[in-house]
Design a protein around this motif. Structure first.
Motif, short mmCIF file in Angstrom:
data_model
loop_
_atom_site.label_atom_id
_atom_site.label_comp_id
_atom_site.label_asym_id
_atom_site.label_seq_id
_atom_site.Cartn_x
_atom_site.Cartn_y
_atom_site.Cartn_z
N GLY A 22 0.82 -1.21 0.00
CA GLY A 22 0.00 0.00 0.00
C GLY A 22 0.84 1.25 0.00
N SER A 23 1.97 1.24 0.75
CA SER A 23 2.86 2.41 0.79
C SER A 23 3.50 2.65 -0.58
CB SER A 23 3.95 2.19 1.85
OG SER A 23 3.38 2.03 3.13
N PHE A 24 3.84 1.56 -1.27
CA PHE A 24 4.43 1.70 -2.61
C PHE A 24 3.45 2.41 -3.55
CE2 PHE A 24 4.70 -0.08 -6.92
CZ PHE A 24 5.95 0.38 -7.29
N PHE A 25 2.22 1.94 -3.58
CA PHE A 25 1.24 2.56 -4.47
C PHE A 25 0.89 3.99 -4.01
CE2 PHE A 25 0.30 -1.91 -5.57
CZ PHE A 25 0.44 -1.81 -6.94
N LEU A 26 0.97 4.24 -2.70
CA LEU A 26 0.73 5.58 -2.21
C LEU A 26 1.85 6.53 -2.64
CD1 LEU A 26 -1.61 6.72 -0.60
CD2 LEU A 26 -0.29 6.41 1.48
N PHE A 27 3.07 6.02 -2.63
CA PHE A 27 4.21 6.83 -3.12
C PHE A 27 4.02 7.15 -4.60
CE2 PHE A 27 8.32 7.16 -5.21
CZ PHE A 27 8.94 8.15 -4.46
N ILE A 28 3.63 6.15 -5.40
CA ILE A 28 3.41 6.39 -6.82
C ILE A 28 2.30 7.42 -7.01
CG2 ILE A 28 2.68 5.33 -9.00
CD1 ILE A 28 5.47 4.52 -8.07
N THR A 29 1.24 7.34 -6.20
CA THR A 29 0.14 8.30 -6.30
C THR A 29 0.64 9.72 -6.09
OG1 THR A 29 -1.42 6.65 -5.47
CG2 THR A 29 -2.09 8.95 -5.33
N ASN A 30 1.41 9.93 -5.02
CA ASN A 30 1.88 11.28 -4.72
C ASN A 30 2.95 11.74 -5.71
OD1 ASN A 30 0.68 12.38 -2.04
ND2 ASN A 30 1.09 10.24 -1.60
N TYR A 31 3.78 10.81 -6.18
CA TYR A 31 4.78 11.18 -7.18
C TYR A 31 4.08 11.70 -8.44
CZ TYR A 31 8.49 10.81 -10.63
OH TYR A 31 9.39 11.08 -11.64
N LEU A 32 3.06 10.98 -8.90
CA LEU A 32 2.34 11.43 -10.08
C LEU A 32 1.64 12.77 -9.82
CD1 LEU A 32 0.75 8.03 -11.19
CD2 LEU A 32 2.63 9.26 -12.33
N ALA A 33 1.08 12.92 -8.61
CA ALA A 33 0.40 14.17 -8.27
C ALA A 33 1.36 15.35 -8.27
CB ALA A 33 -0.28 14.04 -6.91
N VAL A 34 2.62 15.12 -7.87
CA VAL A 34 3.63 16.18 -7.86
C VAL A 34 4.12 16.49 -9.28
CG1 VAL A 34 6.00 16.70 -7.14
CG2 VAL A 34 4.37 15.80 -5.50
N VAL A 73 -3.81 3.76 -9.07
CA VAL A 73 -2.91 3.46 -7.95
C VAL A 73 -3.49 3.95 -6.62
CG1 VAL A 73 -0.84 3.38 -9.37
CG2 VAL A 73 -1.57 5.57 -8.40
N ARG A 74 -4.27 5.06 -6.64
CA ARG A 74 -4.91 5.52 -5.40
C ARG A 74 -5.91 4.49 -4.90
NH1 ARG A 74 -5.37 10.65 -3.35
NH2 ARG A 74 -4.74 11.59 -5.33
N THR A 75 -6.68 3.90 -5.81
CA THR A 75 -7.64 2.87 -5.42
C THR A 75 -6.92 1.65 -4.83
OG1 THR A 75 -9.18 3.58 -7.16
CG2 THR A 75 -9.49 1.37 -6.25
N LEU A 76 -5.84 1.22 -5.49
CA LEU A 76 -5.09 0.07 -4.98
C LEU A 76 -4.51 0.35 -3.59
CD1 LEU A 76 -3.18 -1.06 -8.22
CD2 LEU A 76 -4.99 -2.31 -7.02
N SER A 77 -4.00 1.56 -3.39
CA SER A 77 -3.41 1.89 -2.08
C SER A 77 -4.45 1.82 -0.99
CB SER A 77 -2.76 3.27 -2.13
OG SER A 77 -3.74 4.30 -2.30
N ARG A 78 -5.67 2.28 -1.26
CA ARG A 78 -6.72 2.25 -0.24
C ARG A 78 -7.17 0.82 0.08
NH1 ARG A 78 -6.08 7.08 -1.20
NH2 ARG A 78 -7.14 8.84 -0.21
N VAL A 79 -7.27 0.00 -0.94
CA VAL A 79 -7.62 -1.40 -0.70
C VAL A 79 -6.57 -2.08 0.17
CG1 VAL A 79 -7.91 -3.65 -1.80
CG2 VAL A 79 -8.99 -1.64 -2.80
#
Length: 607
Positions: A22-34, A73-79
């Motif tokens: 979940g942390s990996f996908f959360l990092f990808i989410t924020n990286y893309l958002a930045v 990736v945001r959906t995957l991180s939440r799951v």
């Protein structure tokens, strides 16, 4: 902190792979958002220049792809974060229910039922939210701050420091409010427990409340508890209302700082207009998690408070003096008992002993009667024999072994108990009798033994009749006989009957006594030991030995014939009950069969 670390090791660490993924996908989410604001800056600068359509189109396509990837990736991180939160809650509830089943009655005399229910329901929900959503937001906010902050520093360190200054002030104010939230959260949960306890007790006793027309008194008590709970929650709301908008105000100040200092920098060409817009996007990116930070702090404060309450209950050790080296006994024969100057007081009232210096031996394989007026200690004596409460060491022996050293689970497997007020579950009669998996034939046999067959024929669904809450659909006598059938449906070496014949007529009583005696005759080589407590002497006169209690003391013992020939409480009760008449004024004949086998005279001397 120690509590939190212990909880994490015990319940959270088994799901560490979920959190890592979940942390990996959360990092990808924020990286893309930045990265999206960077592409946005390039697009705006390309528009201003006016001769870079390829750069503009590349930025547009890149932003669209990144936006779509963010959703995935945001959906995957939440799951991956929410699922272990549910699994932790599931394991906590399993452990809690297992612990509650193993705790002894001394625990339940000190803890309120409503408080226990509140801890296993409301508090576990807060713990689950803290583990799942709370952990996700901590990692999300940390990653967003690091990535967005780094990108802002790369664009303009000086402007970044100016923008972060209002955010820092806002965080200090929020932390002060959070400390107050923690205290109020704990107070709110304790008041919720008190309110739940009052509601539960009122519902269980609603017939008594209505019978005594006490609705107003109970409603007044409810209003007070409810008002206290409301007042505390209003204080919580006020703290949140004052604290949480501070971050929004900080965000507005950041925009003002950006315009006041970043605008002139853009005019001086120190940064581009696209970069200025990117700064605006980064501020919005930071504000989204920071605005939830106050609520997140509340989640962790409530979660920590709830965790303390849950673990306090989970960490209660069952009263098991037999551990860690219990003595194992072989089942298959009725035990003998020896009371050696036994005295006992309940844990919640240690200064008022209920039993005083009882010294007597009960022979194995016999039917023992116990008689005494209300409050004489009869039920307490049975509770010690069944180890609902533990006697003091070296005061109660089973076949010359200290009862507190016997393996508790094995000892309870050897006995069947019918309490004075039998509890029936809101289920059908068959389930209440079986108490687990029992063949239908054994249930039917137990019904016959408990003289319940005729009653079942009058019920609409027979064995499948739902008895209602605590057996409310049955009469008192029917409830007692269902409980007796439950006791007779399982094999036992030791049978405890606590005034279970008080709500049946004399004929049914006589039938049941004969049935119990017949169980002993069916095992002549190793008959079970039966302890029968009764106010009806007609039920006791067939026993092999009778103990007479008064004010917690053993004042006499002997057979029925011996006791009615000498002065004492037993003889007084016999004379009183022998003079009873029916509704037409005719004397009631009290059947009294002598015991089937003689009793050892050496164990029947006067006390």
């Amino acid at each position: 902190m120690t509590l939190m670390l212990s909880f994490v090791r015990r319940y959270v660490m088994p799901f560490w792979l979920w959190f890592v993924a979940g942390s990996f996908f959360l990092f990808i989410t924020n990286y893309l958002a930045v990265q999206i604001p960077i592409q946005l800056a390039k697009a705006i600068d390309a528009i201003r220049v006016g001769n870079q359509p390829q750069t503009l189109y590349y930025a547009i396509v890149t932003i669209a792809i990144m936006g779509a990837l963010v959703i995935i990736v945001r959906t995957l991180s939440r799951v991956l974060f929410f699922t272990p939160g549910r699994l932790v809650e599931y394991q906590l509830k399993n452990d809690m229910f297992d612990k509650l089943l193993r705790l002894q009655p001394s625990f339940y005399s000190e803890w309120q039922t409503g408080d226990i229910v509140s801890r296993t329901a409301n508090d576990m929900t807060f713990v689950r939210v803290m583990v799942g959503f709370g952990t996700l937001q901590v990692i999300n906010i940390t990653t967003a701050l690091l990535l967005a902050g780094t990108q802002m520093l790369l664009l303009s360190p000086w402007l970044t420091l100016l923008i972060l200054l209002p955010l820092g002030v806002g965080m200090i104010v929020v932390n002060v409010g959070i400390r107050r939230l923690f205290d109020l959260s704990r107070q709110s949960q304790e008041e919720m427990s008190s309110l739940s306890e009052h509601i539960l007790a009122s519902l269980q006793g609603v017939q008594t409340i209505q019978g005594f027309n006490a609705q107003e008194a109970f409603h007044t008590r409810f209003l007070k508890r409810n008002k206290d709970y409301m007042t505390t929650n209003l204080k919580l709301v006020n703290v949140r209302v004052i604290t949480l908008p501070v971050l929004a105000l900080s965000g507005a100040m950041c925009i003002w700082v950006l315009l006041a200092f970043g605008g002139p920098m853009a005019i001086r060409k120190e940064i581009s207009v696209g970069q200025l817009v990117a700064f605006t996007s980064y501020i919005a990116l930071l504000l989204m998690p920071l605005r939830s930070l106050g609520w997140l702090m509340s989640v962790f404060q409530r979660g920590r408070t709830s965790l303390e309450r849950v673990m306090e209950l989970l960490d209660v050790e069952p009263e098991r003096p037999d551990l860690p080296d219990p003595i194992h006994t072989q089942p298959g024969k009725g035990p003998g008992f020896r009371f050696k100057h036994l005295s006992f007081a309940y844990p919640d009232d240690p200064d008022n002993p209920v039993l005083h210096d009882i010294d007597v031996e009960l022979p194995a394989g016999k039917m023992i009667g116990v008689f005494g007026r209300t409050g004489s200690g009869k039920t307490t004596l049975l509770r010690l024999l069944s180890r609902a409460y533990n006697a003091q060491p070296e005061q109660l022996f089973v076949d010359d072994i200290d009862i507190t050293k016997l393996h508790l689970d094995e000892w309870r497997k050897r006995m069947s108990v019918v309490t004075q007020s039998p509890f029936l579950f809101s289920d059908d009669i068959a389930t209440n009798i079986a108490m687990g998996e029992r063949p239908r034939e054994e249930i039917e046999q137990a019904i016959d033994s408990a003289a319940l067959r005729r009653d079942l024929e009058s019920l609409p669904d027979g064995l499948d009749t739902i008895v209602g809450e605590r057996g409310i659909m049955l009469s008192g006598g029917q409830r007692q006989r269902v409980a007796l059938a439950r006791a007779l449906c399982r094999p036992f070496d030791f049978l405890i009957l606590d005034d279970v014949l008080s709500a049946v007529d004399h004929q049914t009583e006589h039938t049941l006594i004969e049935t119990i005696k017949q169980i002993g005759h069916s095992r002549p080589e190793a008959p079970p030991t039966t302890i029968l407590v009764s106010h009806r002497l007609s039920a006791l006169c067939s026993t092999d030995l009778i103990l007479v209690l008064e004010h917690g003391k053993l004042v006499d013992k002997g057979t029925h014939q011996e006791l009615i020939r000498r002065e004492g409480p037993y003889k007084e009760a016999w004379e009183l009950q022998s003079n009873k008449v029916d509704d037409e004024g005719n004397p009631i004949e009290i059947p009294c069969d002598p015991p089937s086998e003689g009793t050892d005279d050496s164990k029947e001397e006067d006390v």
